[in-house]
Write a protein that holds these residues in place. Structure first.
Motif, PDB file in Angstrom:
ATOM      1  N   SER A  57      -3.247  -2.803   8.726  1.00  0.00           N
ATOM      2  CA  SER A  57      -3.595  -3.927   7.848  1.00  0.00           C
ATOM      3  C   SER A  57      -4.261  -5.011   8.673  1.00  0.00           C
ATOM      4  O   SER A  57      -3.822  -5.321   9.774  1.00  0.00           O
ATOM      5  CB  SER A  57      -2.333  -4.487   7.193  1.00  0.00           C
ATOM      6  N   ASN A  89     -10.817   2.666  -4.573  1.00  0.00           N
ATOM      7  CA  ASN A  89     -10.147   1.431  -4.175  1.00  0.00           C
ATOM      8  C   ASN A  89      -9.066   1.034  -5.163  1.00  0.00           C
ATOM      9  O   ASN A  89      -9.144   1.346  -6.346  1.00  0.00           O
ATOM     10  CB  ASN A  89     -11.159   0.280  -4.083  1.00  0.00           C
ATOM     11  N   GLN A 145       0.842  -1.217   0.000  1.00  0.00           N
ATOM     12  CA  GLN A 145       0.000   0.000   0.000  1.00  0.00           C
ATOM     13  C   GLN A 145       0.872   1.260   0.000  1.00  0.00           C
ATOM     14  O   GLN A 145       0.647   2.188  -0.767  1.00  0.00           O
ATOM     15  CB  GLN A 145      -0.916  -0.007   1.235  1.00  0.00           C
ATOM     16  N   THR A 150     -12.114  -1.044   2.625  1.00  0.00           N
ATOM     17  CA  THR A 150     -11.060  -0.114   3.048  1.00  0.00           C
ATOM     18  C   THR A 150     -11.668   1.199   3.545  1.00  0.00           C
ATOM     19  O   THR A 150     -12.797   1.549   3.179  1.00  0.00           O
ATOM     20  CB  THR A 150     -10.159   0.222   1.850  1.00  0.00           C
ATOM     21  N   ILE A 175      -6.638  -1.369   5.511  1.00  0.00           N
ATOM     22  CA  ILE A 175      -6.623  -2.253   4.339  1.00  0.00           C
ATOM     23  C   ILE A 175      -6.774  -3.700   4.800  1.00  0.00           C
ATOM     24  O   ILE A 175      -6.600  -4.004   5.986  1.00  0.00           O
ATOM     25  CB  ILE A 175      -5.313  -2.107   3.525  1.00  0.00           C
TER      26      ILE A 175
END
Ligand SMILES: *[C@@H]1O[C@H](CO)[C@@H](O)[C@H](O)[C@H]1NC(C)=O
Ligand SMILES: *[C@@H]1O[C@H](CO)[C@@H](O)[C@H](O)[C@H]1NC(C)=O
Ligand SMILES: *[C@@H]1O[C@H](CO)[C@@H](O)[C@H](O)[C@H]1NC(C)=O
Ligand SMILES: *[C@@H]1O[C@H](CO)[C@@H](O)[C@H](O)[C@H]1NC(C)=O
Ligand SMILES: *[C@@H]1O[C@H](CO)[C@@H](O)[C@H](O)[C@H]1NC(C)=O
Ligand SMILES: *[C@@H]1O[C@H](CO)[C@@H](O)[C@H](O)[C@H]1NC(C)=O
Length: 476
Positions: A298, A451, A281, A312, A326
């Motif tokens: 995460s 996204n 990311q 997300t 995420i």
């Protein structure tokens, strides 16, 4: 149908084992019954038997099993074949009181395990050559067992599979100091699957194995030394100090070789987090000049079906900072019988991330570098794996490996399709092609705006490519 059992019996009773009596008598006699792998002829193991005998400082009787139907070790014949070897050894003069070890290569190792467990009371140990305990915990195995394999075995006993068994050994070691001596799991650098035998390499082995730069005689001496050390330690001979040092050094060297693999696997999924998902990311956001800071949380999901329902979020926490959450999950290849000759590491990391465009819209003060794709994150996995690889492996891959070919992302149309489609890994004679499956939605999209989803190449799979699959078919 009646013919088959009769034929088996005829073959077993007719087949004489290859018997290699020790050159001289002495104390602590031992016997090693050696069982072949698939398609390799028993006499092809004679040099290995002689080398082990030569490396052992007490008398070692070697008997190589003969008579498997179609030259293929199988559970139906194993008991009768081993009895024949024992009988032949005794007829050749082996004393009644010997420590009996079973040794087996490749498929032979798989076939022999059940026999060894059932006959543990009359045996002293098992040696698995380019093979491993399948679906049997190392800690619970009733006898000393040596796993001996090489870093260039490209089939079932590839280093990434042996790593699972070595991890069991590491887990035992703190409480059982003797485990690296009596349940050793050893990967010898530069040794391949065919180093255990001489002569023609059958196509079933050649198809997967990695050609080594290591000389066959040198490899055989290395293998023989470990077998002799194992026998000495199981027999608990007083002069076993060198053997102890050898196997402890091997334990450390194998651990050092596998450490990068374990580290990359930890990054992929560590409990409920995935460090690699956060790394990807951050890479895709490509924040320039530390203009903004993002905190990435995460969450690692157990599988794709739970991942499918996670979404997300991005929340600004100031003019130049945001929190992002995420989600990821890791898929593994299917291998129910624990015997696949193909890649063993995770087959993809599915990550639901947010787009650079979305974060830029939430943090207008930020500056960002060029937009990046899932393909770029796959390149990062390859670069990371190559940098993490053991020095010898990195050098070898750089010299002779097939570079992986990365293709532009395949765009999935809708979320459910993205979940279903797999990272495309196509292994061919020139190496692998890698293509991510991606979704990127615009910030003004009516559905799940902003996204960026990727089916990513896992760094452990990239490392396995560097160690094994990227070398297949290449010359040493
Ligand atoms: C026997 O062992 C010695 C070292 O101990 C080695 O130099 C020699 O090559 C070995 N011979 C065979 C046939 O393996
Ligand atoms: C090995 O032998 C030593 C003495 O030489 C003894 O103290 C030790 O308990 C033995 N170990 C095993 C596992 O039998
Ligand atoms: C193996 O590694 C351990 C821990 O680093 C060390 O204490 C030990 O001396 C090493 N053993 C050998 C034989 O290299
Ligand atoms: C942002 O994340 C940090 C830690 O990552 C946390 O302490 C903070 O409460 C979060 N802020 C908001 C507004 O969610
Ligand atoms: C952002 O805010 C929403 C709504 O308050 C919350 O559910 C979510 O957990 C937050 N996300 C982060 C990463 O802080
Ligand atoms: C980051 O800063 C450097 C030096 O000030 C500048 O040259 C570069 O263009 C900046 N990058 C971006 C993406 O703004």
């Amino acid at each position: 149908m009646l013919l088959l059992p009769l034929l088996l019996l005829a073959l077993v009773s007719a087949a004489r084992s290859i018997v290699l009596p020790p050159p001289a008598p002495g104390d602590n006699p031992a016997a090693m019954v050696l069982v072949q792998g698939a398609d390799v002829y028993p006499e092809q193991y004679k040099e290995l038997g002689l080398a082990i005998q030569n490396a052992t400082d007490s008398p070692l009787w070697v008997g190589i099993a003969e008579g498997f139907l179609n030259n293929f070790p199988n559970p139906l014949q194993i008991s009768a074949v081993i009895s024949t070897v024992m009988q032949d050894l005794k007829e050749a003069g082996m004393p009644e009181e010997v420590d009996v070890f079973i040794a087996a290569h490749s498929l032979g190792g798989v076939v022999v395990q059940g026999y060894v467990v059932s006959n543990a009371a009359s045996l002293r140990g098992l040696m698995l050559f380019g093979s491993y305990l399948t679906n049997r915990p190392l800690a619970e195995f009733p006898l000393p067992v040596l796993h001996l394999s090489g870093t260039l075995d490209g089939g079932q006993a590839r280093p990434t599979r042996m790593a699972d068994t070595y991890a069991e050994l590491m887990a035992m070691e703190p409480e059982h100091d003797w485990a690296p001596l009596l349940k050793p799991v050893i990967l010898l650098e530069g040794v391949d699957h065919a180093h255990f035998f001489t002569g023609d390499i059958p196509p079933s082995v050649a198809e997967h194995d990695i050609l080594s730069e290591l000389d066959a005689d040198a490899a055989r001496q290395m293998l023989a030394g470990r077998c002799a050390a194992f026998v000495a330690l199981v027999q608990n001979r007083t002069l076993a100090e060198d053997s102890r040092t050898m196997l402890r050094t091997d334990y450390n060297a194998t651990g050092a070789f596998l450490a990068p693999l374990y580290e990359l696997q930890r990054q992929e999924a560590d409990g409920e987090r995935s460090e690699w998902a956060a790394t990807a990311q951050r890479y895709l956001l490509n924040v320039a000049n530390e203009s903004v800071t993002v905190a990435i949380e995460s969450s690692h999901e157990p599988d794709l079906s739970t991942l499918e329902h996670q979404h997300t979020t991005v929340n600004a926490t100031g003019d130049t900072s945001a929190n992002i959450s995420i989600f990821s999950s890791v898929e593994h290849p299917l291998d129910p019988v624990d015997a696949s000759p193909n890649s063993h590491t995770s087959s993809e990391i599915a990550v639901k991330m947010v787009s650079q465009e979305l974060v830029a819209s939430v943090l207008p003060a930020g500056t960002f570098g060029p937009r990046r794709s899932c393909r770029d994150a796959n390149q990062l996995a390859l670069d990371t794996a190559l940098a993490a690889a053991p020095d010898t492996a990195r050098e070898r891959f750089s010299r002779r490996g097939h570079p992986a070919v990365l293709l532009d992302d395949h765009m999935a149309l809708i979320g459910p399709l993205w979940v279903q489609e797999r990272l495309r890994l196509t292994y061919g004679t020139d190496g692998v092609q890698v293509q991510s499956v991606a979704i990127e939605t615009a910030v003004d999209s009516p559905f799940f705006p902003g996204n960026h989803y990727c089916k990513l190449l896992s760094p452990s799979r990239a490392l396995e490519y560097v160690l094994i699959d990227g070398l297949r078919g290449t010359q040493p």
